[in-house]
Design a protein around this motif. Structure first.
Motif, mmCIF file in Angstrom:
data_model
loop_
_atom_site.group_PDB
_atom_site.id
_atom_site.type_symbol
_atom_site.label_atom_id
_atom_site.label_comp_id
_atom_site.label_asym_id
_atom_site.label_seq_id
_atom_site.Cartn_x
_atom_site.Cartn_y
_atom_site.Cartn_z
ATOM 1 N N GLN A 86 0.842 -1.189 0.000
ATOM 2 C CA GLN A 86 0.000 0.000 0.000
ATOM 3 C C GLN A 86 0.881 1.245 0.000
ATOM 4 O O GLN A 86 1.975 1.243 0.563
ATOM 5 N N VAL A 88 0.703 5.411 0.968
ATOM 6 C CA VAL A 88 -0.071 6.423 1.685
ATOM 7 C C VAL A 88 0.691 7.737 1.608
ATOM 8 O O VAL A 88 1.920 7.762 1.688
ATOM 9 N N ASP A 104 -8.442 7.156 3.097
ATOM 10 C CA ASP A 104 -7.736 5.879 3.157
ATOM 11 C C ASP A 104 -6.275 6.008 2.761
ATOM 12 O O ASP A 104 -5.419 5.329 3.304
ATOM 13 N N ASP A 105 -5.977 6.869 1.816
ATOM 14 C CA ASP A 105 -4.606 6.972 1.328
ATOM 15 C C ASP A 105 -3.925 8.283 1.708
ATOM 16 O O ASP A 105 -2.899 8.649 1.156
ATOM 17 N N HIS A 121 -3.871 1.435 9.563
ATOM 18 C CA HIS A 121 -3.703 1.115 8.142
ATOM 19 C C HIS A 121 -3.205 -0.325 7.970
ATOM 20 O O HIS A 121 -3.633 -1.034 7.058
#
Length: 173
Positions: A86, A88, A104-105, A121
């Motif tokens: 992921q 971020v 979310d990011d 996260h």
């Protein structure tokens, strides 16, 4: 007695601008602390790559390893591989002209924050990386277990004496 809380953080004040890497191990304690019911145990490496700039930082983390969960087919424990990456964006809330909400990011932080906590996260990423149906990769394992279980159940079954009497009545006619 004080309870130990597992947190996955990035020390903002300690690191200088540039690339920073850190690795954590996710194990059974994290699973129990967060009450993830579908998982019995875990052996996952959390690798974090943090690129620190003046007001905008990027954070890439990956989870790689395995979890132990009950098989949905035979209820025996099975290994489920975990592999997810992921990215971020971490923004300084004070220097941002745009009105960002934490998404979310995107993680918003303040200039005086000492750390960025990514535990939530990591938890979310672990949960979404798991398949909906958790089964053994080799179906034969489930078949062997189920055959042994059903044989045991069949031999265990005793016929209630009342039903045995009724069977005799039918055979006498």
């Amino acid at each position: 007695m004080e309870q130990h809380v597992i947190r996955y953080t990035i020390p903002l004040q300690v690191i200088e601008e540039g690339r920073f890497e850190i690795t954590y191990q996710i194990q059974k304690e994290f699973i129990e602390e967060n009450s993830i019911e579908d998982i019995c145990n875990a052996d996952i490496t959390l690798h974090i790559v943090f690129n620190k700039k003046q007001h905008l930082h990027t954070l890439e983390y990956s989870l790689l390893g395995k979890v132990i969960a009950p098989c949905d087919r035979c209820l025996e424990e099975c290994e489920i591989p975990v592999s997810i990456t992921q990215t971020v964006i971490c923004k300084d809330a004070a220097s941002s002209q745009e009105n960002f909400e934490e998404e979310d990011d995107v993680i918003l932080f303040h200039e005086n924050d000492d750390i960025i906590d990514i535990t939530e996260h990591v938890y979310d990423s672990l949960c979404i990386s798991l398949p909906i149906q958790k089964v053994h990769s080799n179906r034969k394992i489930c078949d062997v277990f189920l055959k042994a279980f059903t044989k045991k159940e069949i031999t265990k079954k005793e016929i209630d004496p009342r039903w045995e009497t009724l069977k005799n009545i039918q055979s006498n006619n």
